[in-house]
Design an enzyme around this catalytic site. Structure first.
Site, short mmCIF file in Angstrom:
data_model
loop_
_atom_site.label_atom_id
_atom_site.label_comp_id
_atom_site.label_asym_id
_atom_site.label_seq_id
_atom_site.Cartn_x
_atom_site.Cartn_y
_atom_site.Cartn_z
N CYS A 1 0.85 -1.18 0.00
CA CYS A 1 0.00 0.00 0.00
C CYS A 1 0.89 1.23 0.00
O CYS A 1 1.62 1.46 0.97
CB CYS A 1 -0.87 -0.05 1.25
SG CYS A 1 -1.78 1.43 1.48
N HIS B 1 -2.42 -4.21 -10.69
CA HIS B 1 -3.03 -2.98 -11.23
C HIS B 1 -3.37 -3.15 -12.70
O HIS B 1 -2.61 -3.76 -13.46
CB HIS B 1 -2.09 -1.79 -11.08
CG HIS B 1 -1.93 -1.37 -9.65
ND1 HIS B 1 -2.76 -0.47 -9.04
CD2 HIS B 1 -1.06 -1.80 -8.69
CE1 HIS B 1 -2.41 -0.33 -7.77
NE2 HIS B 1 -1.38 -1.12 -7.54
N GLU C 1 -10.36 0.83 -6.19
CA GLU C 1 -9.45 -0.10 -5.53
C GLU C 1 -10.09 -1.43 -5.19
O GLU C 1 -11.23 -1.47 -4.72
CB GLU C 1 -8.94 0.51 -4.22
CG GLU C 1 -7.81 1.47 -4.41
CD GLU C 1 -7.18 1.85 -3.08
OE1 GLU C 1 -7.09 0.99 -2.19
OE2 GLU C 1 -6.79 3.01 -2.96
N CYS D 1 -4.18 6.48 -4.56
CA CYS D 1 -3.60 5.15 -4.52
C CYS D 1 -2.15 5.26 -4.94
O CYS D 1 -1.86 5.55 -6.10
CB CYS D 1 -4.38 4.23 -5.47
SG CYS D 1 -3.77 2.54 -5.50
O1 ZDP Z 1 -4.27 -3.95 -3.58
C1 ZDP Z 1 -5.22 -3.61 -2.89
O2 ZDP Z 1 -6.06 -4.44 -2.47
C2 ZDP Z 1 -5.34 -2.12 -2.53
N1 ZDP Z 1 -6.69 -1.79 -2.17
C3 ZDP Z 1 -4.37 -1.84 -1.45
C4 ZDP Z 1 -4.27 -0.41 -1.04
C5 ZDP Z 1 -3.51 0.42 -2.06
C6 ZDP Z 1 -3.37 1.85 -1.64
N2 ZDP Z 1 -4.49 2.66 -1.97
C7 ZDP Z 1 -2.10 2.46 -2.15
O3 ZDP Z 1 -1.94 3.66 -1.91
O4 ZDP Z 1 -1.24 1.81 -2.71
C8 ZDP Z 1 -3.30 1.98 -0.21
#
Ligand code: ZDP
Length: 325
Positions: free
Chosen positions: A114, A208, A257, A266
């Site tokens: 994250c 992603h 997300e 993100c």
């Molecule tokens: O991969 C996931 O399940 C994301 N929801 C994790 C969180 C990603 C985040 N928004 C970021 O900043 O990289 C926190």
């Protein structure tokens, strides 16, 4: 005892009634405070409006609460409110790290990494370590995406060495057809919500899917985000970024997300879309400003060694105690 109370009641009727009431209420309030869950001290942080509940999980090998409890805590009406809960833990691998991060999304699922969260965690652990404001400090943090290195700079912004992006589609993971050498999935067609889109898939520890659009403001995120997240081409589900290239070094995005829905920012997504823009030939700039709904991040995909760096803010909002008081 009853006889004494009866005798006293004749002389001091008001005082005896008050005494009896106090005894009753004492018993009642003791029963009311019984609860199986103990109170949890937390601090709330945000990075560009992507908000997290941080807890000090040192001395325990597992997160101090279950995914279900974390999801309840993230509820914006019935809990503290947050896009996730982050556990600041002791490192375990003996690989030079000084901390370990684990995180639950607001639905209780656990991502590998994250980006905004790790900037928040850097600020949180600096506070635990009594680092003074304005002092530069570097941390090495174990995550599900390997060692991640945030530096809190003297200006208060956090610059994070995010490691290397995963470019091979099967490792992102996605089953979409590769379009470039090495199994790389760039502008690969995918049908979602009855429409054909071109997807570029990048791993930042977490998966992603980057989709370039002409007008990001016009996109109905709530309609197209969920069917991307659960599309069968993404066996671990996916975070989806919709991106408009404003100028060669300025990318504007909206994100849906995995496990958290629409968020204001993100960090891993901003890194993924910068890599995607370069691979898809949308820009030749290695350093871009990415405008997210909650503000800007600076992302560099370093040409010399292929590492990605993310620079942005992280701020404390408040602290408190969750649960029975
Ligand atoms: O991969 C996931 O399940 C994301 N929801 C994790 C969180 C990603 C985040 N928004 C970021 O900043 O990289 C926190």
């Amino acid at each position: 005892m009853l006889k004494i109370l009866a005798a006293l009641a004749l002389v001091f009727p008001g005082d005896v009634a008050a005494f009896v009431n106090t005894q009753r209420n004492f018993g009642r309030s003791l029963r009311r405070t019984k609860s199986p869950m103990s109170a949890i001290a937390f601090e709330k942080y945000h990075g560009l409006g992507n908000d997290f509940i941080l807890v000090d999980n040192r001395g325990k090998s597992e997160p101090m609460m279950s995914p279900e409890e974390a999801a309840k805590m993230c509820d914006r009406n019935f809990g503290v409110g947050g896009d996730g809960v982050i556990f600041a833990m002791d490192p375990v691998n003996g690989d030079g790290a000084n901390w370990k991060m684990r995180i639950y999304n607001s639905d209780g699922s656990e991502p590998e990494m994250c980006g905004n969260g790790i900037r928040c965690m850097a600020k949180y652990i600096a506070k635990l370590d009594d680092v003074a404001a304005g002092e530069e400090v570097e941390y090495i943090i174990e995550t599900g995406a390997g060692l991640i290195k945030p530096v809190i700079r003297a200006d208060g912004l956090v610059k994070v060495d995010m490691g290397f992006p995963v470019l091979e589609g099967s490792k992102v993971p996605t089953t979409l057809a590769p379009t470039q050498e090495g199994g790389v999935v760039v502008d690969s067609p995918i049908t979602v919500a009855g429409k054909e889109w071109l997807a570029t898939c990048i791993g930042m520890g977490n998966p992603h899917c980057v989709v370039f659009v002409d007008d990001v403001a016009a996109l109905d995120l709530a309609a197209v985000g969920p069917p991307f997240e659960t599309h069968p081409a993404f066996p671990a589900k996916v975070n989806t970024e919709f991106v408009e290239v404003r100028s060669p070094a300025h990318l504007v995005m909206k994100v849906w997300e995995r496990g958290a829905g629409s968020t204001l920012a993100c960090g891993t997504g901003a890194c993924a879309l910068t890599v995607a823009a370069i691979l898809a030939g949308k820009t030749t700039e290695r350093t871009c400003v990415v405008t997210l709904p909650g503000g800007d991040l600076e992302i560099e995909w370093r040409e010399s060694d292929g590492r990605i760096f993310m620079t942005g803010p992280a701020q404390v909002v408040f602290g408190g105690v969750y649960g029975p008081r």
